[in-house]
Motif scaffolding. Structure first.
Motif, PDB file in Angstrom:
ATOM      1  N   THR A  92       0.807  -1.228   0.000  1.00 14.49           N
ATOM      2  CA  THR A  92       0.000   0.000   0.000  1.00 14.49           C
ATOM      3  C   THR A  92       0.838   1.274   0.000  1.00 14.49           C
ATOM      4  N   TRP A  93       2.145   1.154  -0.126  1.00 19.21           N
ATOM      5  CA  TRP A  93       3.031   2.313   0.006  1.00 19.21           C
ATOM      6  C   TRP A  93       2.715   3.413  -1.013  1.00 19.21           C
ATOM      7  N   HIS A  94       2.363   3.051  -2.218  1.00 18.26           N
ATOM      8  CA  HIS A  94       2.155   4.055  -3.268  1.00 18.26           C
ATOM      9  C   HIS A  94       0.702   4.519  -3.379  1.00 18.26           C
ATOM     10  N   ASN A  95      -0.157   4.045  -2.521  1.00 15.89           N
ATOM     11  CA  ASN A  95      -1.539   4.531  -2.472  1.00 15.89           C
ATOM     12  C   ASN A  95      -1.598   5.729  -1.532  1.00 15.89           C
ATOM     13  N   THR A  96      -2.554   6.608  -1.776  1.00 12.09           N
ATOM     14  CA  THR A  96      -2.701   7.771  -0.904  1.00 12.09           C
ATOM     15  C   THR A  96      -4.082   7.757  -0.256  1.00 12.09           C
ATOM     16  N   ILE A  97      -4.190   8.495   0.825  1.00 15.31           N
ATOM     17  CA  ILE A  97      -5.445   8.624   1.553  1.00 15.31           C
ATOM     18  C   ILE A  97      -6.187   9.817   0.972  1.00 15.31           C
ATOM     19  N   GLY A  98      -7.488   9.648   0.705  1.00 12.43           N
ATOM     20  CA  GLY A  98      -8.274  10.708   0.082  1.00 12.43           C
ATOM     21  C   GLY A  98      -8.216  12.021   0.836  1.00 12.43           C
ATOM     22  N   ASP A  99      -8.342  11.961   2.160  1.00  9.79           N
ATOM     23  CA  ASP A  99      -8.325  13.192   2.957  1.00  9.79           C
ATOM     24  C   ASP A  99      -6.922  13.753   3.160  1.00  9.79           C
ATOM     25  N   PHE A 100      -5.916  12.913   2.972  1.00  9.46           N
ATOM     26  CA  PHE A 100      -4.524  13.339   3.135  1.00  9.46           C
ATOM     27  C   PHE A 100      -3.716  12.881   1.914  1.00  9.46           C
ATOM     28  N   PRO A 101      -3.831  13.563   0.787  1.00  3.89           N
ATOM     29  CA  PRO A 101      -3.152  13.093  -0.425  1.00  3.89           C
ATOM     30  C   PRO A 101      -1.627  13.072  -0.315  1.00  3.89           C
ATOM     31  N   PHE A 102      -1.086  13.768   0.659  1.00  5.12           N
ATOM     32  CA  PHE A 102       0.364  13.792   0.851  1.00  5.12           C
ATOM     33  C   PHE A 102       0.852  12.600   1.681  1.00  5.12           C
ATOM     34  N   LEU A 103      -0.070  11.812   2.229  1.00  5.44           N
ATOM     35  CA  LEU A 103       0.281  10.720   3.137  1.00  5.44           C
ATOM     36  C   LEU A 103       0.043   9.363   2.475  1.00  5.44           C
ATOM     37  N   SER A 104       1.051   8.535   2.493  1.00  6.75           N
ATOM     38  CA  SER A 104       0.949   7.193   1.930  1.00  6.75           C
ATOM     39  C   SER A 104       0.129   6.289   2.850  1.00  6.75           C
ATOM     40  N   VAL A 105      -0.677   5.438   2.256  1.00  6.26           N
ATOM     41  CA  VAL A 105      -1.423   4.455   3.051  1.00  6.26           C
ATOM     42  C   VAL A 105      -0.443   3.538   3.773  1.00  6.26           C
ATOM     43  N   GLY A 106       0.663   3.232   3.115  1.00  2.00           N
ATOM     44  CA  GLY A 106       1.675   2.378   3.737  1.00  2.00           C
ATOM     45  C   GLY A 106       2.201   2.957   5.035  1.00  2.00           C
ATOM     46  N   VAL A 107       2.349   4.268   5.094  1.00  2.00           N
ATOM     47  CA  VAL A 107       2.821   4.914   6.321  1.00  2.00           C
ATOM     48  C   VAL A 107       1.823   4.690   7.447  1.00  2.00           C
ATOM     49  N   THR A 108       0.558   4.707   7.117  1.00  2.00           N
ATOM     50  CA  THR A 108      -0.460   4.527   8.158  1.00  2.00           C
ATOM     51  C   THR A 108      -0.434   3.122   8.740  1.00  2.00           C
ATOM     52  N   TYR A 109       0.037   2.146   7.957  1.00  2.00           N
ATOM     53  CA  TYR A 109       0.117   0.777   8.456  1.00  2.00           C
ATOM     54  C   TYR A 109       1.449   0.454   9.120  1.00  2.00           C
ATOM     55  N   LEU A 110       2.390   1.382   9.122  1.00  2.00           N
ATOM     56  CA  LEU A 110       3.700   1.131   9.743  1.00  2.00           C
ATOM     57  C   LEU A 110       3.628   0.684  11.209  1.00  2.00           C
ATOM     58  N   PRO A 111       2.680   1.166  12.012  1.00  2.00           N
ATOM     59  CA  PRO A 111       2.639   0.681  13.398  1.00  2.00           C
ATOM     60  C   PRO A 111       2.438  -0.831  13.535  1.00  2.00           C
ATOM     61  N   ILE A 112       1.893  -1.481  12.519  1.00  2.00           N
ATOM     62  CA  ILE A 112       1.681  -2.932  12.622  1.00  2.00           C
ATOM     63  C   ILE A 112       3.022  -3.678  12.645  1.00  2.00           C
ATOM     64  N   PRO A 113       3.877  -3.536  11.627  1.00  2.00           N
ATOM     65  CA  PRO A 113       5.155  -4.261  11.722  1.00  2.00           C
ATOM     66  C   PRO A 113       6.068  -3.723  12.817  1.00  2.00           C
ATOM     67  N   ILE A 114       6.024  -2.413  13.064  1.00  2.00           N
ATOM     68  CA  ILE A 114       6.866  -1.864  14.134  1.00  2.00           C
ATOM     69  C   ILE A 114       6.411  -2.415  15.483  1.00  2.00           C
ATOM     70  N   GLY A 115       5.107  -2.418  15.720  1.00  2.00           N
ATOM     71  CA  GLY A 115       4.584  -3.000  16.958  1.00  2.00           C
ATOM     72  C   GLY A 115       4.926  -4.473  17.067  1.00  2.00           C
ATOM     73  N   GLY A 116       4.894  -5.185  15.936  1.00  2.00           N
ATOM     74  CA  GLY A 116       5.268  -6.596  15.942  1.00  2.00           C
ATOM     75  C   GLY A 116       6.717  -6.812  16.327  1.00  2.00           C
ATOM     76  N   VAL A 117       7.603  -5.981  15.791  1.00  2.00           N
ATOM     77  CA  VAL A 117       9.029  -6.090  16.135  1.00  2.00           C
ATOM     78  C   VAL A 117       9.240  -5.763  17.609  1.00  2.00           C
ATOM     79  N   PHE A 118       8.603  -4.691  18.084  1.00  2.00           N
ATOM     80  CA  PHE A 118       8.738  -4.326  19.498  1.00  2.00           C
ATOM     81  C   PHE A 118       8.213  -5.452  20.395  1.00  2.00           C
ATOM     82  N   LEU A 119       7.063  -5.998  20.033  1.00  2.00           N
ATOM     83  CA  LEU A 119       6.478  -7.088  20.808  1.00  2.00           C
ATOM     84  C   LEU A 119       7.404  -8.300  20.809  1.00  2.00           C
ATOM     85  N   LEU A 120       7.975  -8.634  19.665  1.00  2.00           N
ATOM     86  CA  LEU A 120       8.901  -9.762  19.582  1.00  2.00           C
ATOM     87  C   LEU A 120      10.137  -9.523  20.448  1.00  2.00           C
ATOM     88  N   LEU A 121      10.643  -8.297  20.455  1.00  2.00           N
ATOM     89  CA  LEU A 121      11.792  -7.982  21.317  1.00  2.00           C
ATOM     90  C   LEU A 121      11.432  -8.151  22.798  1.00  2.00           C
TER      91      LEU A 121
END
Length: 168
Positions: free
Chosen positions: A117-146
């Motif tokens: 989803t990195w190259h998709n944009t959010i309708g209300d925030f065209p400057f923001l990548s959808v991929g950025v919005t999902y970053l907390p999922i893998p980051i949270g997973g890495v933190f949880l694994l640590l």
């Protein structure tokens, strides 16, 4: 080595707790603003709802890792408490391994979701990548694994003297 790992995980925990706390405070400010603009000004702002959703994703996945580390996550231990000590230890190990598997899943498949989803944009925030919005999922997973690795290697963190958990 154990002390260095503990200090590093303490710092990571504080980062998670502050990020989740800040997200919660911002959600608490954004939602009333949305209500105010909709019902008082009769001109609903378009950004509060998607902002609240993005902050909720951050709060959920980063906050969950922080709660897990402190043992403040939801758990039901009644039946495990009825087992003998060896059974309790086996259940605790199985639980840690299952959380580690879930954290690994979040990190791997969350990264795939971000990449897809990195190259998709959010309708209300065209400057923001959808991929950025999902970053907390893998980051949270890495933190949880640590945090799982920390528990498996050196045990859970010690609750500070005088904390609310001490009185339980």
């Amino acid at each position: 080595m154990a002390e260095a790992l503990r200090r590093t995980m303490d710092g990571l925990y504080l980062l998670c707790a502050w990020a989740a706390g800040l997200a919660f405070v911002l959600i608490s400010a954004v939602i009333p603003w949305a209500v105010f603009t909709r019902y008082v000004l009769n001109s609903a702002a378009s950004w509060p709802e998607p902002t609240a959703v993005l902050l909720t994703i951050l709060l959920t996945f980063i906050g969950a890792a922080a709660c897990y580390r402190r043992g403040q996550h939801m758990n039901i231990s009644f039946f495990v408490g009825l087992l003998p000590d060896t059974g309790q230890r086996a259940c605790a190990l199985a639980g840690e391994l299952l959380v580690g598997a879930m954290a690994t899943f979040m990190a791997i498949y969350g990264t795939g979701l971000v990449e897809t989803t990195w190259h998709n944009t959010i309708g209300d925030f065209p400057f923001l990548s959808v991929g950025v919005t999902y970053l907390p999922i893998p980051i949270g997973g890495v933190f949880l694994l640590l945090f799982v690795i920390e528990r498996l290697l050196i045990g859970p963190p010690v609750v500070p003297v005088g904390s609310a958990e001490e009185t339980r």
